[in-house]
Design a protein around this motif. Structure first.
Motif, mmCIF file in Angstrom:
data_model
loop_
_atom_site.group_PDB
_atom_site.id
_atom_site.type_symbol
_atom_site.label_atom_id
_atom_site.label_comp_id
_atom_site.label_asym_id
_atom_site.label_seq_id
_atom_site.Cartn_x
_atom_site.Cartn_y
_atom_site.Cartn_z
ATOM 1 N N LEU A 197 0.843 -1.186 0.000
ATOM 2 C CA LEU A 197 0.000 0.000 0.000
ATOM 3 C C LEU A 197 0.882 1.241 0.000
ATOM 4 O O LEU A 197 1.739 1.410 0.873
ATOM 5 C CB LEU A 197 -0.935 0.017 1.206
ATOM 6 C CG LEU A 197 -2.248 -0.775 1.054
ATOM 7 C CD1 LEU A 197 -1.983 -2.267 0.887
ATOM 8 C CD2 LEU A 197 -3.181 -0.520 2.217
ATOM 9 N N LEU A 198 0.676 2.099 -1.001
ATOM 10 C CA LEU A 198 1.423 3.337 -1.143
ATOM 11 C C LEU A 198 0.504 4.529 -0.916
ATOM 12 O O LEU A 198 -0.711 4.438 -1.128
ATOM 13 C CB LEU A 198 2.013 3.452 -2.557
ATOM 14 C CG LEU A 198 2.841 2.300 -3.107
ATOM 15 C CD1 LEU A 198 3.327 2.637 -4.517
ATOM 16 C CD2 LEU A 198 4.011 1.979 -2.203
ATOM 17 N N ASP A 199 1.098 5.652 -0.515
ATOM 18 C CA ASP A 199 0.367 6.917 -0.531
ATOM 19 C C ASP A 199 0.139 7.268 -1.997
ATOM 20 O O ASP A 199 1.084 7.388 -2.772
ATOM 21 C CB ASP A 199 1.197 8.011 0.159
ATOM 22 C CG ASP A 199 0.450 9.327 0.241
ATOM 23 O OD1 ASP A 199 0.039 9.845 -0.824
ATOM 24 O OD2 ASP A 199 0.310 9.866 1.349
ATOM 25 N N PRO A 200 -1.111 7.435 -2.435
ATOM 26 C CA PRO A 200 -1.383 7.639 -3.861
ATOM 27 C C PRO A 200 -0.853 8.951 -4.425
ATOM 28 O O PRO A 200 -0.721 9.086 -5.644
ATOM 29 C CB PRO A 200 -2.909 7.570 -3.952
ATOM 30 C CG PRO A 200 -3.389 7.899 -2.578
ATOM 31 C CD PRO A 200 -2.345 7.377 -1.637
ATOM 32 N N LYS A 201 -0.551 9.913 -3.564
ATOM 33 C CA LYS A 201 -0.055 11.207 -4.055
ATOM 34 C C LYS A 201 1.460 11.313 -4.029
ATOM 35 O O LYS A 201 2.039 12.090 -4.779
ATOM 36 C CB LYS A 201 -0.675 12.350 -3.242
ATOM 37 C CG LYS A 201 -2.166 12.505 -3.465
ATOM 38 C CD LYS A 201 -2.705 13.725 -2.735
ATOM 39 C CE LYS A 201 -4.196 13.912 -3.002
ATOM 40 N NZ LYS A 201 -4.739 15.111 -2.293
ATOM 41 N N THR A 202 2.112 10.547 -3.150
ATOM 42 C CA THR A 202 3.559 10.674 -3.012
ATOM 43 C C THR A 202 4.325 9.413 -3.350
ATOM 44 O O THR A 202 5.530 9.461 -3.589
ATOM 45 C CB THR A 202 3.934 11.070 -1.566
ATOM 46 O OG1 THR A 202 3.639 9.982 -0.684
ATOM 47 C CG2 THR A 202 3.180 12.319 -1.145
#
Length: 311
Positions: A69-74
């Motif tokens: 799971l990644l931060d979608p903006k960064t």
């Protein structure tokens, strides 16, 4: 790693590109078109999608058997979900109650209950052979899976986790897309140069739409009518009218276009170029590639948070 993420935060709304042969994610700046960093993930990251609340971007590590799971903006790693077997392609049902993971390498489909936060495995379903891409019915009752190894589409009832039917399609079916009116499935026939159009309620092939060789994947234009389809072998992207079921446009995109993402204003299409380790930026109005950006080996999925609607 902290220095990388400090840089990524300064570039909000990064472009996330999965490099399936490098077990990595490239982070690109949307404005400067420069790479601002890379993130190591598990082996063979192929596909990705946002969680229903858009707070996380899920990357499936097929050989790593986990979801990252990644931060979608960064692009910053938030967490990992272990022991998800071969998550080649992933998807949430429209009602957000089901999460489906296609295990291409292991010939099964995992169906999870999703309560808005956690996933619980409901059933592991063997499917022969090579379950690849998926599409859902609008009412979330059915998921449709392409079977690359057996040249079929399988329809699964999500409530009962049973295969309702399978039907033959063309050679090596890959991407599959439900038309906005919920009437037809468009199936990309990767072993040839066309789309099979299926009336899924009647389980009937109603049309073939000529595209290009190696027809592979879809990305909606966002107008609830048209969809882009990539052709990896013929190096092109077509525009399909989903009301008339006609091919209405073509863009030359050298390098094996695969997955696509579209800017919020619909003016710029980004496509991963599977064969040449690059991402193409395409001006939709002129149907021209305006720039390519080097990334890792065999780039596959691509995402940015400020995208056009997905229908």
């Amino acid at each position: 790693m902290s220095l990388l993420f400090a840089s990524a935060v300064a570039h909000a709304n990064v472009v996330v590109v999965l490099n399936s042969r490098d077990a990595s994610v490239s982070l690109l700046d949307q404005v400067s078109h420069k790479e601002i960093g890379t993130v190591s993930v598990g082996k063979e990251p192929h596909h990705l999608m946002a969680t229903p609340d858009n707070k996380s971007l899920i990357v499936g590590s097929a050989m790593g058997n986990e979801l990252i799971l990644l931060d979608p903006k960064t692009g910053q790693v938030q967490s990992r979900i272990k022991d998800v077997m071969d998550p080649y392609q992933i998807g949430f049902s429209p009602d957000q109650k089901w999460f489906v993971s296609n295990a291409l390498r292991l010939d099964h489909v995992d169906i999870y209950h999703f309560d808005g936060k956690d996933m619980k495995l409901a059933k592991r379903m063997p499917l022969a052979k090579l379950p690849s891409h998926m599409a859902f019915s609008a009412d979330s009752k059915m998921v449709f899976i392409t079977l690359q190894g057996s040249d079929q589409v399988a329809a699964i009832d999500l409530a009962t986790q049973q295969v309702k039917w399978t039907m033959a399609v063309g050679k090596l079916p890959a991407g599959i897309n439900m038309t906005p009116d919920d009437r037809h499935l468009l199936v990309a026939i990767m072993g040839s140069d066309y789309l099979d159009v299926i009336d899924w309620r009647a389980q009937k092939l109603v049309k073939k739409i000529k595209t290009g060789e190696g027809t592979h994947n879809f990305r909606a234009v966002g107008d609830k009518r048209h969809v882009f389809v990539s052709n990896r072998i013929s190096n092109s992207i077509n525009i399909i009218d989903q009301q008339t079921l006609q091919n209405v446009g073509m863009i030359n995109v050298p390098g094996g276009p695969d997955c696509m993402e579209l800017s919020e204003d619909g003016k710029t299409l980004w496509a991963t170029l599977r064969w040449v380790k690059k991402v193409a930026i395409i001006d939709v109005a002129s149907k021209k590639v305006v720039k390519t950006i080097p990334v890792g080996r065999s780039p596959h999925g691509v995402y940015f948070a400020n995208h056009a609607p997905r229908m």
